[in-house]
Structure formats: structure tokens, C-alpha cells
Design an enzyme around this catalytic site. Structure first.
Site, PDB file in Angstrom:
ATOM      1  N   ASP A  66      40.142 -14.290  29.930  1.00 10.85           N
ATOM      2  CA  ASP A  66      40.174 -14.833  28.664  1.00 10.85           C
ATOM      3  C   ASP A  66      40.422 -16.445  28.898  1.00 10.85           C
ATOM      4  O   ASP A  66      40.600 -16.670  30.260  1.00 10.85           O
ATOM      5  CB  ASP A  66      41.393 -14.366  27.918  1.00 10.85           C
ATOM      6  CG  ASP A  66      41.101 -14.940  26.464  1.00 10.85           C
ATOM      7  OD1 ASP A  66      40.208 -15.698  26.037  1.00 10.85           O
ATOM      8  OD2 ASP A  66      42.058 -14.266  25.631  1.00 10.85           O
TER       9      ASP A  66
HETATM   10  C1  NOJ Z   1      40.238 -16.652  23.436  1.00 12.45           C
HETATM   11  C2  NOJ Z   1      40.537 -15.407  22.735  1.00 12.45           C
HETATM   12  O1  NOJ Z   1      41.723 -14.862  23.151  1.00 12.45           O
HETATM   13  C3  NOJ Z   1      39.565 -14.365  23.302  1.00 12.45           C
HETATM   14  O2  NOJ Z   1      39.724 -13.235  22.123  1.00 12.45           O
HETATM   15  C4  NOJ Z   1      38.011 -15.005  22.893  1.00 12.45           C
HETATM   16  O3  NOJ Z   1      36.839 -14.208  23.113  1.00 12.45           O
HETATM   17  C5  NOJ Z   1      38.111 -16.288  23.703  1.00 12.45           C
HETATM   18  N1  NOJ Z   1      39.053 -17.272  23.480  1.00 12.45           N
HETATM   19  C6  NOJ Z   1      36.652 -16.890  23.609  1.00 12.45           C
HETATM   20  O4  NOJ Z   1      36.078 -17.554  22.326  1.00 12.45           O
END
Ligand code: NOJ
Length: 716
Positions: free
Chosen positions: A274
Site C-alpha cells: 500500500d
Molecule cells: C491507499 C489505500 O489504502 C489503497 O487502498 C489504495 O489502493 C492506494 N492508496 C492507492 O491509491
């Protein structure tokens, strides 16, 4: 443009990977593992890095996406051209975007989709999202999110399929198939990413980005089956979660990323972190610096670094110094390239804007969005059959803060949806009532003039709820009440003495205890997407019979949470507590998991279990007759629950093990059958082994988690 490579079979892909790998410098290898984003560098720097082969993927969030966002330049083709034509090896960039519930055609938020209990809708909406996304040159999306969400304070519950592992697994499987197809590679399909691995939904106190305390048993029984389902469906990528579990950050968990995902489940796609997660290993106190964080992540099984830069800055040196074996680096590159080949990126690296023009927000996509929204609506209350309203009603007021909203209906996490595409509730109502009906509208809903209007009406449709920014990432709340002032508004309108139909839009289940006692009709609409207003009007006026069932338990008060149906057995109701009986009785949910009303009624009869003993590998069939005993045609979501009576560990009071959506004409009866095998009864036993235990099982076939025909069988 260079000649593209032909479509390749799996072994041919492995050969191509080997060939490419043999030509790559360590810097180019590390580049494939680096995902960048506009927050990391300027557009010019990004292009320079792409030209040097130092970028494998770009997170497109907030960046121009061509026809999808035609006010700005199309970045995808421009950057891709540089990667394909100007970088040394011509490896295309894998663009990724959070297309969580549709691109330009926006479907209900995942929690709303889950309320539809429809594998078909999960598949169809994902297919459309994939086609729109692929046409824009984006071949990767970060969904489905399968975090079991038992705490509605947590804002990201909106992005989830709710509280139940079985429902979530079924929808996750269908969604992955929708995005990817049976085998990745078709031009209208994209790579999915199941997330957040793992246990993110168990964030302590519903506080986003905090830690999760999950026992290994709960991890195996509750939090992992959904990921397993996505892997079985062939999901191409997996995203690590921000949180730690029992002190081990998921981004540095060899147990999760290697032992479980690769060894046990045979996953052969790639693992992306993430946002910034590798660097967060420093904040989580297990890495002293970014280099150590990179070392931990790659050794634990991470393949791609989402934007932290730890891999691009440190991996080469870590390999040169012998700290990270080159095999780990090559493994990660292989995994990334495999998905690039499988998704067809080498053959079709660019956006196809002719196609995009044809399909984005086309009539068929809107039709699927309408049907998905209709299925997602949950009729929570309908005293004296107030609903459906007659289309010939003389005067109807449509009011409340969300009655004429557009972009608010799209919900959280929608990268390209536009308010201008949305049908409001007021517009939907106008489209279904008779030309003679007077529809009072007026916006905001707090003004006294509206109350005057409402007192002139024969009924009021009052649309309240959460702005989408009150749910989603980092949008946690401490109290589940409606936003400030809304309950007062409901009371004031109610006090006019006119029948009130309450429509609640929200990214989570809210505390509706006052409304549930006083307001005769309540429809829960989540955030229903582009066609939401039409879907709501169709249901309120009986063009469509509601059939949604809540995928989460509604509490009576915030203090009751966490409250979920598949809890463990306990001694709370023991006779020594009986003096508190009244209080105990009130501890149940306001609306149980799986609950939702219809304009017709369904009778359940003739439960049969055959054979009534399960032996070895032969399963049993549980059947029941469902009769539409009311006045309207309708669909019922028939649910199967199972209780393992005595086991080596305390098992849930019941668990969902099957569901089916059946359409029944007025007066019609159908037999619904569920097959149950020994594998469906497996859990983590007291010795931590996975399997079932012989003994008696109780089953229920019914309309929700609290009602149903009851029977039992024995597992030998
Ligand atoms: C943070 C989020 O937790 C995740 O779900 C997401 O896919 C990413 N950012 C990318 O935007």
C-alpha cells in the site's frame, strides 16, 4: 511505433521473462519494482525516469486519464510511448488506478453492492469497470477490497463487502472474474488487486491506519478466506495492508507474503505494497532507515513498492553489498513482468480512445448500474405498507440534504465519476410519478419553507445521510448518529403529521434507532452511484420490488459495537445475569445481518436435508420451498446458516454458508437447494490444524440471520 510481441501462452511468457531478465541491468530491475506517482516527482522527472527504465508502474490517482477526463491532456499514451519507444528495453508501464466501483459509470459503493447479495451484479459491474478502464489505457486496478469490517466507525467499511467472510468471498471471487475474465489477457479486461493483505478492517477502535489485534485462529477463520477466494479466482496482484498484526507489519510479514500466499495458496502474481508502506516500516519501529526497510520488504515477499522509493533508491546497493540475494530481486521482477505479459500490456500498451468514446457511460453500462443500485436498496421498515407509493399520488415533497444531490451519490473512491452524469432522487421521482402529480422540491431541506411545503404534501420523501467524505479512507467517526441536524430535521418533518419515507444514503450502517421507532418507511441506499436517484424512485413507487439485505449488522447505539452476527458463544445470558434480562434483550441489533423487507412476503416450508448424515467426501443437500405469498412479484435472497454444536474451540453462534437470489412471481413456489460439503465445515481446530470435526450441526434456511426453518445433520 515498435512492432508488438504476439500474445503468449504461460510457458512462452516464462521464456520471454527469462529473455528480458537476461538483458536487464540491476537498475532496470529495480525500476520494474518501483511505482511512482505525481506526488513523488515532477511530470518531467517522471518522464525522464520512464525513459531510463527506472519505473515499472505509475499510480494514476489525480493524473489526467485521457477521454475519461477530457479537460486535461491524456497522460497515459504520452508516458507509455516514452516507455515503449524510448526506453532501452521497451517494457511498458503498468498504470494503476483505484477504480473501486466503476470508472465513469459509477456503481453502488462496495458495501451497497454487497447489500445486493448478487454474484451476477458483482461480476457484471466489475466487467464494465474493467472495460471502461482498459479503454483508457489503464490495465490495473486496486480492487476488490475484501477486508472484513465489523466496526462501522471505520470509514473504509464503505469500500468493503461487509462483515461476513462467506458473502465477502463469494463477491470477491465474482469481482475478480469480472475484472480479469477467466484468464487474464482479453482487451477489455484488467488486472485486479485484492487488498489489504491482511486484517486491515480489524483496525483497533475503527481508527484507520492503526494496528490490528487478530489471533492466528481469527486470521485463518475470518480474515483470510476472502483473500483465498480472490486467489482461487486468479487475482493478478495482492496489496499489503498498512497495519501490523501482533507486532509484525503486513509489509514485512514473511508469514503472510511467502508462507501463506505463495506456499500454501500457490499465488504467482505480484505483491504491491500500500501507499508508502515500505517507508512506514520505519514509523512502525522495525526498520532503522529506508535501506533496512527495503531489505525487509523484499525479503518478506514484496514485489512492488508503491511510491515510497525505498526499492528504487536502495535495492541495487543492497544486492551489490550482498545483503539482498539477487534471487530475491529477480523473483520480484519476474512476478511483475509475468502480470505485464498476462494482461496483454506488451501487445496493447495504449489507450483506445475510439473504444472509450463508444463504451464509457453507454446505455448498457447505465442499465447495469441501475440494476445494481436497485438490488442494493434495503427496505428496513414499511409500516402499514406505506410503500410503494402510488405514482398517482397528488402531491409529494422530495426534501432533505441529499434530495437533489449529484456527486454525493457517487460515494467515496471514485476517480472519474461526475456529478453531471448522476440522476438525483428528485429527478428520479419526477420521472416515475404521473403527469398530474405535483412534486415539491427545494434543496437543502432545513428551511421552514420546506416544512410548510411538506405539510401541503400527501407524503414526504426525506433524503438524509452522509456526505461521501464522511466515509472512506481516514474518515472514521466516533458516533454512528446521522450528521448534525439531520435527526432534528426528521423529527420536525415527522411532526407535520404527514407520512414520511426516509431514504438514508451512507458509507456505513448508522444508528437509526429513533427513526426505526417513529418513521413508517425507511430505505437504506448506501451511496448508490450514477443511477442511484432513478433506482430509489423505482423502488419507492413500486416499479421495482426491493430485495437488498444488509451485509452488516445495524446496532441500536454506537456503544454496542463491535456487533456482528457470527460472534462466539458466551455466558452473557447465563441465569445469574437474569435480573438484567430486559437490558440483555435490548442488546440485540436494530436490524440483523441479512435483513431486508420486500413489498411481498415469502413463506419458507418443506425443509429437507439429505442425507441427514454427512460421511467422508459425500456432501449433503439442503432444500427448502420458498413461496411468494404476497401480492407482488419479487426477489428473495435465501440464506443458509450453519452452527457447529460442539467443537474443540468456541465456534460462532452461526455462520453463513450459502445464499441464492430467487425471483418468484406472485403465488409461485420454487425449491432452493444448497450443497454442503465437509470442507465447508472446516475451521482452525484447537491444535491449529485446519479441518472439520464430527458431531451435530444445526442449520437454518431463512430470510436473514435471525429467522428461518431449522434442521440438523450429523457429520460422521
Ligand atoms: C491507499 C489505500 O489504502 C489503497 O487502498 C489504495 O489502493 C492506494 N492508496 C492507492 O491509491
Amino acid at each position: 511505433m515498435k512492432k508488438r510481441m504476439p500474445a503468449a501462452s504461460d510457458s512462452a511468457i516464462e521464456q520471454k521473462i527469462n529473455e528480458l531478465l537476461g538483458k536487464m541491468t540491476p537498475e532496470e530491475k529495480a525500476g520494474q519494482l518501483h511505482q511512482t506517482h505525481k506526488s513523488c516527482c515532477s511530470y518531467e522527472d517522471m518522464m525522464a525516469m520512464v525513459r531510463k527504465g527506472r519505473v515499472g508502474s505509475i499510480l494514476l490517482w489525480g493524473m489526467p486519464t485521457g477521454r475519461v477526463d477530457d479537460e486535461r491532456e491524456n497522460a497515459v499514451n504520452e508516458i507509455q510511448r516514452i516507455a515503449v519507444e524510448e526506453s532501452r528495453l521497451g517494457i511498458p508501464i503498468l498504470f494503476g488506478l483505484d477504480v473501486i466501483h466503476g470508472l465513469r459509470t459509477v456503481f453502488p459503493i462496495p458495501l451497497g453492492l454487497a447489500a445486493g447479495w448478487s454474484r451476477d451484479a458483482a461480476l457484471a459491474t466489475a466487467s464494465i469497470a474493467a472495460a471502461e478502464t482498459a479503454s483508457a489505457g489503464i490495465r490495473w486496478t486496486f480492487t476488490p477490497m475484501v477486508d472484513i469490517s465489523r466496526d462501522p466507525r471505520w470509514g473504509r467499511i464503505a469500500e468493503s463487502f461487509g462483515e461476513d467472510p462467506y458473502l465477502c468471498s463469494e463477491l470477491a471471487f465474482a469481482a475478480v472474474r469480472g475484472y480479469q475474465g477467466e484468464k487474464l489477457g482479453a482487451p477489455d479486461k484488467i488486472a485486479a488487486c485484492v487488498k489489504h493483505f491482511a486484517g486491515y478492517g480489524a483496525a483497533v477502535g475503527g481508527r484507520d491506519h492503526t494496528n490490528s489485534n487478530i489471533s492466528e485462529r481469527a486470521l485463518r477463520d475470518i480474515y483470510l478466506p476472502n483473500f483465498r477466494a480472490a486467489v482461487k479466482a486468479g487475482v493478478a496482484t495482492v496489496m499489503t495492508a498498512f497495519n501490523d498484526i501482533d507486532g509484525i507489519p503486513c509489509t514485512a510479514s514473511k508469514y503472510l507474503l511467502k508462507d501463506v500466499l505463495r506456499e500454501e495458496w500457490g499465488f504467482d502474481g505480484f505483491v504491491v505494497t500500500d501507499f508508502q508502506c515500505i517507508d512506514y516500516l520505519r514509523l512502525q519501529g522495525i526498520a532503522a532507515d529506508k535501506a533496512e526497510a527495503a531489505e525487509m520488504a523484499i525479503k518478506s515477499g514484496v514485489d512492488m513498492d508503491m511510491v515510497s522509493g525505498c526499492f528504487s533508491d536502495h535495492l541495487v546497493q543492497l544486492v551489490v553489498k550482498g545483503i539482498v540475494p539477487v534471487e530475491e530481486l529477480d523473483r520480484a521482477v519476474r512476478n511483475v513482468l509475468r502480470i505485464k505479459f498476462r494482461v496483454g500490456l506488451f501487445e496493447r500498451p495504449y489507450a483506445d480512445f475510439n473504444l472509450a468514446d463508444k463504451i464509457i457511460l453507454c446505455e448498457n453500462h447505465k442499465k447495469v448500474a441501475l440494476e445494481a443500485a436497485e438490488k442494493s436498496l434495503v427496505l428496513l421498515r414499511n409500516e402499514n405498507h406505506l410503500l410503494p407509493l402510488s405514482p398517482d399520488i397528488k402531491r409529494i415533497a422530495v426534501m432533505g440534504p441529499l434530495s437533489e444531490s449529484r456527486s454525493e451519490l457517487l460515494g467515496c473512491w471514485n476517480p472519474a465519476g461526475r456529478g453531471e452524469d448522476v440522476i438525483t432522487v428528485a429527478e428520479g421521482v419526477k420521472s416515475v410519478v404521473s403527469p398530474e402529480t405535483t412534486v415539491f422540491t427545494g434543496g437543502g431541506g432545513f428551511e421552514d419553507t420546506l416544512l410548510t411545503t411538506s405539510s401541503k404534501a400527501d407524503a414526504v420523501i426525506l433524503v438524509v445521510g452522509e456526505h461521501p467524505l464522511r466515509s472512506g479512507e481516514g474518515r472514521d467517526i466516533t458516533s454512528l448518529t446521522l450528521p448534525a441536524g439531520q435527526e432534528e430535521l426528521i423529527r420536525r418533518v415527522h411532526n407535520c403529521g404527514i407520512p414520511v419515507v426516509l431514504v438514508v444514503m451512507a458509507g456505513r450502517q448508522l444508528d437509526l434507532s429513533w427513526a426505526a421507532e417513529h418513521i413508517p418507511a425507511i430505505v437504506y441506499a448506501w451511496h448508490p452511484g450514477t443511477m442511484g436517484g432513478q433506482a430509489i424512485a423505482n423502488v419507492l413507487f413500486g416499479k421495482v420490488n426491493p430485495s437488498g439485505k444488509t451485509p452488516v449488522t445495524f446496532p441500536r447505539a454506537t456503544g454496542q459495537i463491535p456487533l456482528y452476527y457470527n460472534c462466539k458463544r458466551n455466558v452473557f445470558g447465563h441465569p445469574s445475569n437474569m435480573q438484567n434480562y430486559l437490558e440483555i434483550a435490548r442488546q440485540g441489533p436494530l436490524f440483523p445481518f441479512g435483513f431486508g423487507l420486500s413489498y411481498t412476503s415469502f413463506d419458507y416450508s418443506n425443509l429437507s436435508i439429505s442425507p441427514d448424515t454427512m460421511t467422508g467426501n459425500s456432501g449433503i443437500v439442503i432444500a427448502a420451498d420458498i413461496t411468494n405469498a404476497g401480492e407482488a412479484d419479487g426477489e428473495e435472497v435465501v440464506q443458509l446458516y450453519v452452527k457447529d454444536c460442539i467443537a474443540s474451540v468456541n465456534r460462532p453462534v452461526k455462520e453463513l454458508k450459502g445464499f441464492d437470489r430467487v425471483y418468484l412471481k406472485r403465488g409461485e413456489t420454487k425449491t432452493v437447494k444448497f450443497k454442503l460439503n465437509e470442507a465447508d465445515l472446516a475451521f482452525t481446530r484447537s491444535d491449529m490444524s485446519w479441518g472439520s470435526e464430527p458431531g451435530e450441526f444445526i442449520i437454518w434456511v431463512g430470510p436473514d440471520s435471525e429467522r428461518g426453518l431449522q434442521g440438523s445433520f450429523v457429520l460422521k
